[in-house]
Write a protein that holds these residues in place. Structure first.
Motif: not given
Lengths: 98, 96
Positions: B19-20, B22, B66, B68-69
């Motif tokens: 998530l954004k 971390d 939200v 990220r990867y």
């Protein structure tokens, strides 16, 4: 379709964009994923003090603010001694790497 | 739309979502929707020492915006096929 319908009347943990953790019973939602919680409490984590539970009562959270909705295993949650838990609060979300 | 289709083929695979904020969550991908919102089952947090917040959570719904990867098993995707498909989609949307 990933939907939230299965979480109705369950104890859930919400994580918000600013890193706050709110636990409550999910009693309502709409198609924008706005969520109504009853009997909700905010769990405030800090590295050197016990987790503090702040009662919030009936709470409406806008869908935009919600990062994650998790279904709680109430047995595990009740067995967890929050007064022994120490952790950094979750970070707010960041866009990109600044 | 292509990526949505790719995720649909990945259901029941074990994936790790970063998530954004971390936070990294591993779990079985149960479903995904058009916004790439993700439902994970049997979740565990990477680095539970640092993130005990979700200890009692069994399954979760993650907002697509939200994420990220998403780490997916290499064996679950045909890379060649995906490359061709992305190029085809790019070409079809940039026709003049």
């Amino acid at each position: 379709m990933a939907s939230l319908n299965g979480y109705i009347n369950q104890r859930v943990l919400l994580i918000l964009q600013d890193g706050r953790c709110i636990v409550g019973t999910l009693v309502g939602l709409d198609n924008r994923a706005d969520i109504v919680l009853s009997n909700s409490v905010e769990r405030v984590y800090s590295p050197d003090e016990p987790v503090e539970e702040v009662p919030l009562g009936l709470y409406l959270v806008k869908g935009d603010m919600i990062l994650l909705v998790g279904e709680l295993d109430t047995e595990v949650d009740d067995a967890t001694d929050l007064s022994q838990q120490r952790a950094e609060p979750l970070a707010p979300i960041r866009y990109g790497h600044e | 739309m292509l990526i949505f289709s790719v995720f649909k083929t990945l259901t029941d695979q074990v994936v790790t979502v970063e998530l954004k904020n971390d936070l990294c969550i591993t779990g079985t991908l149960k479903s995904v929707d058009q916004f790439l919102n993700i439902r994970l089952d049997k979740i565990s947090v990477v680095d539970p020492e640092r993130y005990p917040h979700m200890m009692a959570v069994k399954n979760c719904f993650i907002r697509g915006s939200v994420v990220r990867y998403v780490q997916i098993p290499a064996t679950a995707v045909d890379t060649q096929l995906l490359e061709d498909a992305t190029r085809r989609e790019h070409a079809s949307t940039h026709k003049r």
